[in-house]
Scaffold this motif. Structure first.
Motif, mmCIF file in Angstrom:
data_model
loop_
_atom_site.group_PDB
_atom_site.id
_atom_site.type_symbol
_atom_site.label_atom_id
_atom_site.label_comp_id
_atom_site.label_asym_id
_atom_site.label_seq_id
_atom_site.Cartn_x
_atom_site.Cartn_y
_atom_site.Cartn_z
ATOM 1 N N PHE A 1 104.410 15.980 -27.530
ATOM 2 C CA PHE A 1 104.855 16.035 -26.141
ATOM 3 C C PHE A 1 105.526 17.354 -25.796
ATOM 4 O O PHE A 1 106.264 17.429 -24.837
ATOM 5 C CB PHE A 1 105.805 14.880 -25.833
ATOM 6 N N GLY A 2 105.281 18.378 -26.552
ATOM 7 C CA GLY A 2 105.949 19.634 -26.281
ATOM 8 C C GLY A 2 104.997 20.803 -26.344
ATOM 9 O O GLY A 2 103.787 20.648 -26.462
ATOM 10 N N SER A 3 105.583 21.980 -26.293
ATOM 11 C CA SER A 3 104.797 23.213 -26.334
ATOM 12 C C SER A 3 104.926 23.929 -27.669
ATOM 13 O O SER A 3 104.448 25.040 -27.819
ATOM 14 C CB SER A 3 105.258 24.144 -25.210
ATOM 15 N N SER A 4 105.592 23.295 -28.628
ATOM 16 C CA SER A 4 105.748 23.898 -29.951
ATOM 17 C C SER A 4 104.508 23.642 -30.800
ATOM 18 O O SER A 4 103.800 22.655 -30.599
ATOM 19 C CB SER A 4 106.969 23.309 -30.667
ATOM 20 N N PHE A 5 104.271 24.544 -31.737
ATOM 21 C CA PHE A 5 103.158 24.424 -32.669
ATOM 22 C C PHE A 5 103.659 24.697 -34.075
ATOM 23 O O PHE A 5 104.612 25.463 -34.254
ATOM 24 C CB PHE A 5 102.066 25.455 -32.351
ATOM 25 N N ILE A 6 103.005 24.094 -35.061
ATOM 26 C CA ILE A 6 103.270 24.440 -36.451
ATOM 27 C C ILE A 6 101.957 24.855 -37.102
ATOM 28 O O ILE A 6 100.891 24.383 -36.716
ATOM 29 C CB ILE A 6 103.940 23.296 -37.252
ATOM 30 N N LEU A 7 102.051 25.755 -38.067
ATOM 31 C CA LEU A 7 100.896 26.201 -38.831
ATOM 32 C C LEU A 7 101.024 25.614 -40.228
ATOM 33 O O LEU A 7 102.074 25.755 -40.875
ATOM 34 C CB LEU A 7 100.836 27.732 -38.889
ATOM 35 N N LEU A 8 99.968 24.937 -40.668
ATOM 36 C CA LEU A 8 99.970 24.270 -41.961
ATOM 37 C C LEU A 8 98.960 24.916 -42.892
ATOM 38 O O LEU A 8 97.872 25.300 -42.472
ATOM 39 C CB LEU A 8 99.611 22.789 -41.789
ATOM 40 N N ASP A 9 99.328 25.008 -44.167
ATOM 41 C CA ASP A 9 98.438 25.465 -45.230
ATOM 42 C C ASP A 9 98.468 24.376 -46.298
ATOM 43 O O ASP A 9 99.517 24.132 -46.898
ATOM 44 C CB ASP A 9 98.922 26.797 -45.795
ATOM 45 N N ASN A 10 97.357 23.671 -46.475
ATOM 46 C CA ASN A 10 97.294 22.539 -47.410
ATOM 47 C C ASN A 10 98.371 21.496 -47.116
ATOM 48 O O ASN A 10 99.013 20.974 -48.021
ATOM 49 C CB ASN A 10 97.416 23.008 -48.862
ATOM 50 N N GLY A 11 98.609 21.228 -45.846
ATOM 51 C CA GLY A 11 99.587 20.217 -45.447
ATOM 52 C C GLY A 11 101.025 20.684 -45.456
ATOM 53 O O GLY A 11 101.913 19.960 -45.010
ATOM 54 N N GLN A 12 101.283 21.888 -45.942
ATOM 55 C CA GLN A 12 102.644 22.437 -45.980
ATOM 56 C C GLN A 12 102.866 23.341 -44.770
ATOM 57 O O GLN A 12 102.029 24.195 -44.470
ATOM 58 C CB GLN A 12 102.854 23.264 -47.256
ATOM 59 N N GLU A 13 103.986 23.161 -44.097
ATOM 60 C CA GLU A 13 104.302 24.023 -42.958
ATOM 61 C C GLU A 13 104.603 25.434 -43.449
ATOM 62 O O GLU A 13 105.458 25.631 -44.309
ATOM 63 C CB GLU A 13 105.506 23.478 -42.189
ATOM 64 N N VAL A 14 103.859 26.406 -42.900
ATOM 65 C CA VAL A 14 104.062 27.807 -43.276
ATOM 66 C C VAL A 14 104.427 28.674 -42.075
ATOM 67 O O VAL A 14 104.698 29.862 -42.228
ATOM 68 C CB VAL A 14 102.812 28.399 -43.984
ATOM 69 N N GLY A 15 104.423 28.075 -40.876
ATOM 70 C CA GLY A 15 104.758 28.848 -39.686
ATOM 71 C C GLY A 15 105.028 27.946 -38.510
ATOM 72 O O GLY A 15 104.722 26.747 -38.531
ATOM 73 N N SER A 16 105.632 28.551 -37.481
ATOM 74 C CA SER A 16 105.926 27.799 -36.259
ATOM 75 C C SER A 16 105.931 28.734 -35.061
ATOM 76 O O SER A 16 106.156 29.935 -35.188
ATOM 77 C CB SER A 16 107.276 27.089 -36.375
ATOM 78 N N LEU A 17 105.664 28.136 -33.893
ATOM 79 C CA LEU A 17 105.710 28.852 -32.618
ATOM 80 C C LEU A 17 106.459 27.934 -31.666
ATOM 81 O O LEU A 17 105.956 26.873 -31.285
ATOM 82 C CB LEU A 17 104.298 29.138 -32.107
ATOM 83 N N VAL A 18 107.680 28.326 -31.300
ATOM 84 C CA VAL A 18 108.570 27.456 -30.537
ATOM 85 C C VAL A 18 109.032 28.177 -29.266
ATOM 86 O O VAL A 18 109.650 29.245 -29.362
ATOM 87 C CB VAL A 18 109.803 27.053 -31.390
ATOM 88 N N THR B 1 91.951 28.321 -45.158
ATOM 89 C CA THR B 1 91.839 27.440 -44.005
ATOM 90 C C THR B 1 93.234 26.945 -43.655
ATOM 91 O O THR B 1 93.983 26.473 -44.526
ATOM 92 C CB THR B 1 90.922 26.234 -44.316
ATOM 93 N N TYR B 2 93.593 27.089 -42.402
ATOM 94 C CA TYR B 2 94.890 26.646 -41.892
ATOM 95 C C TYR B 2 94.659 25.595 -40.815
ATOM 96 O O TYR B 2 93.579 25.498 -40.242
ATOM 97 C CB TYR B 2 95.658 27.814 -41.254
ATOM 98 N N ARG B 3 95.717 24.861 -40.512
ATOM 99 C CA ARG B 3 95.668 23.938 -39.381
ATOM 100 C C ARG B 3 96.816 24.292 -38.444
ATOM 101 O O ARG B 3 97.969 24.405 -38.860
ATOM 102 C CB ARG B 3 95.805 22.493 -39.842
ATOM 103 N N LEU B 4 96.486 24.519 -37.188
ATOM 104 C CA LEU B 4 97.471 24.783 -36.146
ATOM 105 C C LEU B 4 97.600 23.506 -35.336
ATOM 106 O O LEU B 4 96.630 23.030 -34.760
ATOM 107 C CB LEU B 4 97.010 25.942 -35.253
ATOM 108 N N LYS B 5 98.803 22.948 -35.323
ATOM 109 C CA LYS B 5 99.011 21.631 -34.741
ATOM 110 C C LYS B 5 100.126 21.682 -33.701
ATOM 111 O O LYS B 5 101.208 22.194 -33.966
ATOM 112 C CB LYS B 5 99.384 20.662 -35.866
ATOM 113 N N ALA B 6 99.837 21.142 -32.516
ATOM 114 C CA ALA B 6 100.825 21.101 -31.433
ATOM 115 C C ALA B 6 101.679 19.853 -31.555
ATOM 116 O O ALA B 6 101.223 18.817 -32.049
ATOM 117 C CB ALA B 6 100.124 21.103 -30.077
ATOM 118 N N ASP B 7 102.928 19.952 -31.079
ATOM 119 C CA ASP B 7 103.771 18.759 -30.949
ATOM 120 C C ASP B 7 103.108 17.797 -29.977
ATOM 121 O O ASP B 7 102.401 18.215 -29.063
ATOM 122 C CB ASP B 7 105.143 19.128 -30.374
#
Length: 145
Positions: A85-102, A77-83
């Motif tokens: 006020f922006g268009s960037s996203f981070i992908l989290l695995d157990n609260g740890q950032e494992v990816g980004s889309l900028v 299970t992952y969490r995809l979270k948007a900034d």
């Protein structure tokens, strides 16, 4: 009347995302296969990645006002979270950032993507597709995905 995206790694196109304007299901083309990406319900519901009749991943908003998704793929299970006020996203695995889309800039649809290698390429494309859905929704366009 469509949004078509090519996903490029180095000099090679590794996948394509086809989002026709009048659609029921979008198409993610990866390795010669056509995956369907769609929303279960007309107004709400989970977002699905499927190959033929097999569901590969499922994403749900964390709440109806949220700009984030819980993504389930296999046992993970992952969490995809948007900034905020922006268009960037981070992908989290157990609260740890494992990816980004900028996004690469304000006036371009080009985005730098970094996602974990253990996430299969079709699921990585699904994550990218979810960010496209959110950006379209944020822009006030009809979220017909």
């Amino acid at each position: 009347l469509s949004w078509d995206f090519s996903v490029v790694q180095g000099d090679s196109v590794v996948a394509e995302i086809e989002i026709p304007r009048w659609r029921k299901k979008d198409v993610l083309k990866v390795g010669g296969l056509h995956y369907a990406a769609y929303r279960e319900g007309v107004i709400g519901g989970a977002f699905i990645l499927a190959l033929d009749t097999t569901q590969l991943a499922r994403a749900e908003r964390t709440n109806w006002l949220s700009r984030s998704f819980t993504i389930k793929h296999g046992e993970k299970t992952y969490r995809l979270k948007a900034d905020w006020f922006g268009s960037s996203f981070i992908l989290l695995d157990n609260g740890q950032e494992v990816g980004s889309l900028v996004p690469r800039g304000m006036f371009t649809r080009k985005t730098s993507v970094s996602l974990p290698d253990e996430l299969p390429l079709p699921v990585q494309m699904f994550v990218i597709w979810l960010t496209l859905y959110q950006r379209e929704t944020d822009a006030g366009a009809p979220a017909a995905m």
